[in-house]
Design a protein around this motif. Sequence first.
Motif, PDB file in Angstrom:
ATOM      1  N   TYR A   1       0.800  -1.164  -0.037  1.00 41.18           N
ATOM      2  CA  TYR A   1      -0.180  -0.147   0.065  1.00 41.18           C
ATOM      3  C   TYR A   1       0.701   1.282   0.050  1.00 41.18           C
ATOM      4  CZ  TYR A   1      -3.199   3.751   1.449  1.00 41.18           C
ATOM      5  OH  TYR A   1      -3.796   4.777   1.725  1.00 41.18           O
ATOM      6  N   GLN A   2       1.889   1.298   0.971  1.00 39.57           N
ATOM      7  CA  GLN A   2       2.755   2.387   1.075  1.00 39.57           C
ATOM      8  C   GLN A   2       3.648   2.847  -0.568  1.00 39.57           C
ATOM      9  OE1 GLN A   2       6.591   1.780   2.428  1.00 39.57           O
ATOM     10  NE2 GLN A   2       6.585   3.659   3.597  1.00 39.57           N
ATOM     11  N   THR A   3       3.890   1.722  -1.189  1.00 39.57           N
ATOM     12  CA  THR A   3       4.531   2.012  -2.290  1.00 39.57           C
ATOM     13  C   THR A   3       3.668   2.712  -3.453  1.00 39.57           C
ATOM     14  OG1 THR A   3       5.737  -0.173  -1.964  1.00 39.57           O
ATOM     15  CG2 THR A   3       5.664   0.886  -4.421  1.00 39.57           C
ATOM     16  N   PHE A   4       2.276   2.568  -3.600  1.00 40.50           N
ATOM     17  CA  PHE A   4       1.596   3.114  -4.462  1.00 40.50           C
ATOM     18  C   PHE A   4       0.352   3.989  -3.883  1.00 40.50           C
ATOM     19  CE2 PHE A   4       2.956  -1.120  -6.325  1.00 40.50           C
ATOM     20  CZ  PHE A   4       3.695  -0.461  -7.379  1.00 40.50           C
ATOM     21  N   ALA A   5       0.587   4.406  -2.737  1.00 45.65           N
ATOM     22  CA  ALA A   5      -0.548   5.264  -2.128  1.00 45.65           C
ATOM     23  C   ALA A   5      -0.544   6.506  -2.920  1.00 45.65           C
ATOM     24  CB  ALA A   5      -0.210   5.204  -0.521  1.00 45.65           C
ATOM     25  N   LYS A   6       0.714   6.998  -3.059  1.00 47.95           N
ATOM     26  CA  LYS A   6       0.684   8.473  -3.687  1.00 47.95           C
ATOM     27  C   LYS A   6       0.220   8.429  -5.170  1.00 47.95           C
ATOM     28  CE  LYS A   6       4.482  10.128  -0.701  1.00 47.95           C
ATOM     29  NZ  LYS A   6       5.836  10.843  -0.424  1.00 47.95           N
ATOM     30  N   THR A   7       0.509   7.397  -5.782  1.00 43.87           N
ATOM     31  CA  THR A   7       0.076   7.332  -7.080  1.00 43.87           C
ATOM     32  C   THR A   7      -1.431   7.286  -7.238  1.00 43.87           C
ATOM     33  OG1 THR A   7       1.911   5.977  -7.739  1.00 43.87           O
ATOM     34  CG2 THR A   7       0.323   5.989  -9.358  1.00 43.87           C
ATOM     35  N   SER A   8      -2.127   6.361  -6.425  1.00 40.48           N
ATOM     36  CA  SER A   8      -3.706   6.160  -6.448  1.00 40.48           C
ATOM     37  C   SER A   8      -3.899   5.601  -5.086  1.00 40.48           C
ATOM     38  CB  SER A   8      -4.020   5.569  -7.597  1.00 40.48           C
ATOM     39  OG  SER A   8      -5.667   5.364  -7.529  1.00 40.48           O
ATOM     40  N   ARG A   9      -4.585   6.102  -4.366  1.00 37.17           N
ATOM     41  CA  ARG A   9      -5.064   5.555  -3.125  1.00 37.17           C
ATOM     42  C   ARG A   9      -5.811   4.418  -3.321  1.00 37.17           C
ATOM     43  NH1 ARG A   9      -6.643   9.007   1.868  1.00 37.17           N
ATOM     44  NH2 ARG A   9      -6.647   6.899   2.927  1.00 37.17           N
ATOM     45  N   THR A  10      -6.896   4.759  -4.438  1.00 40.47           N
ATOM     46  CA  THR A  10      -8.031   3.619  -4.711  1.00 40.47           C
ATOM     47  C   THR A  10      -7.238   2.291  -5.114  1.00 40.47           C
ATOM     48  OG1 THR A  10      -9.589   5.429  -5.068  1.00 40.47           O
ATOM     49  CG2 THR A  10     -10.095   3.157  -6.015  1.00 40.47           C
ATOM     50  N   LEU A  11      -6.450   2.734  -6.240  1.00 40.54           N
ATOM     51  CA  LEU A  11      -5.872   1.229  -6.668  1.00 40.54           C
ATOM     52  C   LEU A  11      -4.879   0.628  -5.816  1.00 40.54           C
ATOM     53  CD1 LEU A  11      -5.003   2.639 -10.461  1.00 40.54           C
ATOM     54  CD2 LEU A  11      -6.822   0.974  -9.863  1.00 40.54           C
ATOM     55  N   ALA A  12      -4.344   1.529  -5.002  1.00 35.81           N
ATOM     56  CA  ALA A  12      -3.453   0.868  -3.991  1.00 35.81           C
ATOM     57  C   ALA A  12      -4.185  -0.216  -3.042  1.00 35.81           C
ATOM     58  CB  ALA A  12      -2.657   1.832  -3.169  1.00 35.81           C
ATOM     59  N   ILE A  13      -5.214   0.464  -2.630  1.00 34.61           N
ATOM     60  CA  ILE A  13      -6.072  -0.403  -1.706  1.00 34.61           C
ATOM     61  C   ILE A  13      -6.610  -1.838  -2.467  1.00 34.61           C
ATOM     62  CG2 ILE A  13      -8.432  -0.474  -0.842  1.00 34.61           C
ATOM     63  CD1 ILE A  13      -8.212   2.523  -0.050  1.00 34.61           C
ATOM     64  N   TRP A  14      -7.025  -1.594  -3.918  1.00 33.01           N
ATOM     65  CA  TRP A  14      -7.493  -2.685  -4.507  1.00 33.01           C
ATOM     66  C   TRP A  14      -6.154  -3.707  -4.696  1.00 33.01           C
ATOM     67  CZ3 TRP A  14     -12.052  -4.519  -4.853  1.00 33.01           C
ATOM     68  CH2 TRP A  14     -12.913  -3.539  -5.261  1.00 33.01           C
ATOM     69  N   LEU A  15      -4.928  -3.267  -4.677  1.00 33.80           N
ATOM     70  CA  LEU A  15      -3.899  -4.077  -4.870  1.00 33.80           C
ATOM     71  C   LEU A  15      -3.436  -4.781  -3.455  1.00 33.80           C
ATOM     72  CD1 LEU A  15      -1.673  -4.697  -6.980  1.00 33.80           C
ATOM     73  CD2 LEU A  15      -0.425  -3.019  -5.797  1.00 33.80           C
ATOM     74  N   THR A  16      -3.743  -4.105  -2.504  1.00 34.63           N
ATOM     75  CA  THR A  16      -3.364  -4.704  -1.336  1.00 34.63           C
ATOM     76  C   THR A  16      -4.415  -5.532  -1.038  1.00 34.63           C
ATOM     77  OG1 THR A  16      -4.322  -2.643  -0.108  1.00 34.63           O
ATOM     78  CG2 THR A  16      -1.910  -2.838  -0.507  1.00 34.63           C
ATOM     79  N   LEU A  17      -5.657  -5.360  -1.342  1.00 34.89           N
ATOM     80  CA  LEU A  17      -6.728  -6.205  -1.121  1.00 34.89           C
ATOM     81  C   LEU A  17      -6.655  -7.383  -1.826  1.00 34.89           C
ATOM     82  CD1 LEU A  17      -9.545  -6.312   0.321  1.00 34.89           C
ATOM     83  CD2 LEU A  17     -10.561  -5.537  -1.844  1.00 34.89           C
ATOM     84  N   ALA A  18      -6.214  -7.611  -2.975  1.00 37.05           N
ATOM     85  CA  ALA A  18      -5.705  -8.778  -3.859  1.00 37.05           C
ATOM     86  C   ALA A  18      -4.924  -9.634  -3.113  1.00 37.05           C
ATOM     87  CB  ALA A  18      -5.114  -8.300  -5.274  1.00 37.05           C
ATOM     88  N   ILE A  19      -3.708  -8.958  -2.640  1.00 33.67           N
ATOM     89  CA  ILE A  19      -2.922  -9.953  -1.793  1.00 33.67           C
ATOM     90  C   ILE A  19      -3.407 -10.429  -0.378  1.00 33.67           C
ATOM     91  CG2 ILE A  19      -0.836  -9.805  -0.462  1.00 33.67           C
ATOM     92  CD1 ILE A  19      -0.375 -10.274  -3.469  1.00 33.67           C
ATOM     93  N   GLY A  20      -4.157  -9.423   0.120  1.00 35.63           N
ATOM     94  CA  GLY A  20      -4.824  -9.802   1.583  1.00 35.63           C
ATOM     95  C   GLY A  20      -5.746 -10.861   1.400  1.00 35.63           C
ATOM     96  N   LEU A  21      -6.642 -10.842   0.241  1.00 32.81           N
ATOM     97  CA  LEU A  21      -7.701 -11.703  -0.065  1.00 32.81           C
ATOM     98  C   LEU A  21      -6.950 -13.174  -0.188  1.00 32.81           C
ATOM     99  CD1 LEU A  21     -10.343 -10.047  -2.059  1.00 32.81           C
ATOM    100  CD2 LEU A  21     -10.696 -11.011  -0.024  1.00 32.81           C
ATOM    101  N   TYR A  22      -6.104 -13.306  -0.794  1.00 33.81           N
ATOM    102  CA  TYR A  22      -5.449 -14.274  -1.612  1.00 33.81           C
ATOM    103  C   TYR A  22      -4.745 -15.100  -0.013  1.00 33.81           C
ATOM    104  CZ  TYR A  22      -2.557 -18.285  -3.058  1.00 33.81           C
ATOM    105  OH  TYR A  22      -2.096 -19.399  -3.461  1.00 33.81           O
ATOM    106  N   GLY A  23      -4.059 -14.172   0.886  1.00 37.46           N
ATOM    107  CA  GLY A  23      -3.534 -14.681   1.930  1.00 37.46           C
ATOM    108  C   GLY A  23      -4.376 -15.062   2.930  1.00 37.46           C
ATOM    109  N   ILE A  24      -5.624 -14.413   3.238  1.00 35.99           N
ATOM    110  CA  ILE A  24      -6.660 -14.725   4.323  1.00 35.99           C
ATOM    111  C   ILE A  24      -7.569 -15.797   3.612  1.00 35.99           C
ATOM    112  CG2 ILE A  24      -8.703 -14.102   5.444  1.00 35.99           C
ATOM    113  CD1 ILE A  24      -7.215 -11.287   5.475  1.00 35.99           C
ATOM    114  N   GLY A  25      -8.017 -15.600   2.552  1.00 30.24           N
ATOM    115  CA  GLY A  25      -9.178 -16.654   1.985  1.00 30.24           C
ATOM    116  C   GLY A  25      -8.617 -17.806   1.551  1.00 30.24           C
ATOM    117  N   ASP A  26      -7.512 -18.001   0.750  1.00 28.12           N
ATOM    118  CA  ASP A  26      -6.887 -19.020   0.077  1.00 28.12           C
ATOM    119  C   ASP A  26      -5.903 -19.628   0.590  1.00 28.12           C
ATOM    120  OD1 ASP A  26      -7.377 -20.653  -2.129  1.00 28.12           O
ATOM    121  OD2 ASP A  26      -5.675 -20.131  -2.920  1.00 28.12           O
ATOM    122  N   CYS A  27      -5.193 -19.124   1.677  1.00 25.33           N
ATOM    123  CA  CYS A  27      -4.264 -19.749   2.624  1.00 25.33           C
ATOM    124  C   CYS A  27      -4.701 -19.995   4.136  1.00 25.33           C
ATOM    125  CB  CYS A  27      -3.019 -18.862   2.620  1.00 25.33           C
ATOM    126  SG  CYS A  27      -2.101 -18.641   1.023  1.00 25.33           S
TER     127      CYS A  27
END
Length: 218
Positions: free
Chosen positions: A73-99
């Motif tokens: 999230y920190q890496t891309f927050a300045k570029t686009s907070r919305t897309l940064a959230i979606w990017l982190t959500l993608a990894i978070g969902l995999y870590g929580i949901g699939d693992c």
Amino acid sequence: MSFLKGYGYYFLLLGVLSDFLTPYILGIFYLDLNQMTMVMSAFGDVGSPVRGAFLVWSVVSGVFFVLAVPVIYQTFAKTSRTLAIWLTLAIGLYGIGDCIFTGLFSIDTEQATWTFSTWVHNIGSGLGYMGFLLFPLFLILLYQKQGRGTHMKIYMVLFIISLISAGIYGLARVPAVNDLPILDKIGFCQRISFFFNYLPIVVFAIDQIKHRNKERLR
């Protein structure tokens, strides 16, 4: 939090390596499991001799992915907070949901009907895999905003390959066609799909680690 921001991409890489190697290492101790025809969740079945190890290992892999969320999230927050959230959500969902959910809610393939644990496992895996699959797409959009054309092209190629391999795996789960050559090896299709799904994450993690190491040397 500063510790996670400093080592988050190492955790991301560890998560990928841990999750990817799980079936191959545990397969050594589960000789009756056919890696070509059985999906990876079979390691966590109630009749599996490596069930305990698989469940713990899945949770550990998931924790590694979750620990990487702050730095992504920190890496891309300045570029686009919305897309940064979606990017982190993608990894978070995999870590929580699939693992993590895989480790906490195992399946029983011998049950005729789905139990609560099976429902949670399958829904979590589905959501997690969706995030897993869409991760490079969000990267493409973020790099587009940054004007980094080379990175966009790299992840576009990886995204397309990932989609194709996921499509083949999806077909292998369809009864009407899964008796065809290659598609009748659902375990093989799943493992190939996961390899190409992991690849964009690995490339991204290594790229970020190299970039941060260069920054520290300046």
